[in-house]
Design a protein around this motif. Structure first.
Motif: not given
Length: 202
Positions: A38-42
């Motif tokens: 999620l950190s990488e996606t957002l």
């Protein structure tokens, strides 16, 4: 996984109403994600993501569905406990309910826009310029109708039953399958934006 979960406490309402958490939930409703994913996606720091995951988990809105060990580190995969959410009528007196619902819908619209942008070319092709919807690779409707509240609720029940039927059909067939993304939104408005069609004399 539930189809619909009812938000029953004020703390749950606050948890899911945060703009970032609402955006995270769009992904967690689709499938399991780790905090790192999620950190990488957002494009948001991992520590901030983990803080919000803990708040959602504490309020029973998401859950850990599996754990994997990678390089000596245990990765936790989180997923929404339901495909969608509704708010208990007991919470309606709180003024935050309106803004929370709007924020969730805004996030859903943004997510749908991203899915449109990344859809394959054939998703929006019409075969031989046919006017028959069966020949289209997509569904798209914008309309306004008049109905009583009771009629709207009755139709909504039929709609969800139809979506359940469609989901089961996909599980039962052995034919080659495509993946279809559905985003539907219907709500009450103050006035017509489209010109109202005049009824034909019978």
């Amino acid at each position: 996984m539930k189809q619909i979960m009812t938000i029953e406490t004020y703390n749950q309402l606050k948890a899911i109403g945060d703009p970032l958490r609402a955006e995270m939930m769009m992904y967690l409703c689709e499938g399991p994600y780790t905090g790192q994913q999620l950190s990488e996606t957002l494009d948001i720091p991992r520590g901030k993501i983990h803080y919000h995951l803990k708040e959602l988990e504490k309020n029973n809105i998401i859950e850990i569905v599996k754990k994997e060990e990678k390089n000596g580190i245990v990765q936790k995969f989180y997923r929404s406990v339901a495909n969608g959410f509704t708010i208990s009528e007991e919470l309606l007196p709180f003024h935050e309910v309106d803004q929370t619902t709007r924020q969730i819908i805004y996030s859903m619209i943004d997510r749908a826009k991203k899915r449109v942008q990344t859809a394959p070319k054939e998703a929006f092709e019409k075969k031989n310029n046919s006017e028959n919807p069966e020949d289209w690779g997509y569904m798209s409707t914008a309309m306004e109708i008049e109905a009583s509240e009771a009629q709207f609720k009755q139709w909504t029940n039929k709609y969800f039953a139809l979506m359940d039927e469609l989901e089961k059909m996909g599980e039962e067939t052995e034919e080659e399958k495509n993946i279809y993304y559905f985003f539907n939104l219907g709500f009450q408005v103050q006035e017509f934006a489209f010109k109202k069609r005049e009824k034909k004399d019978s």
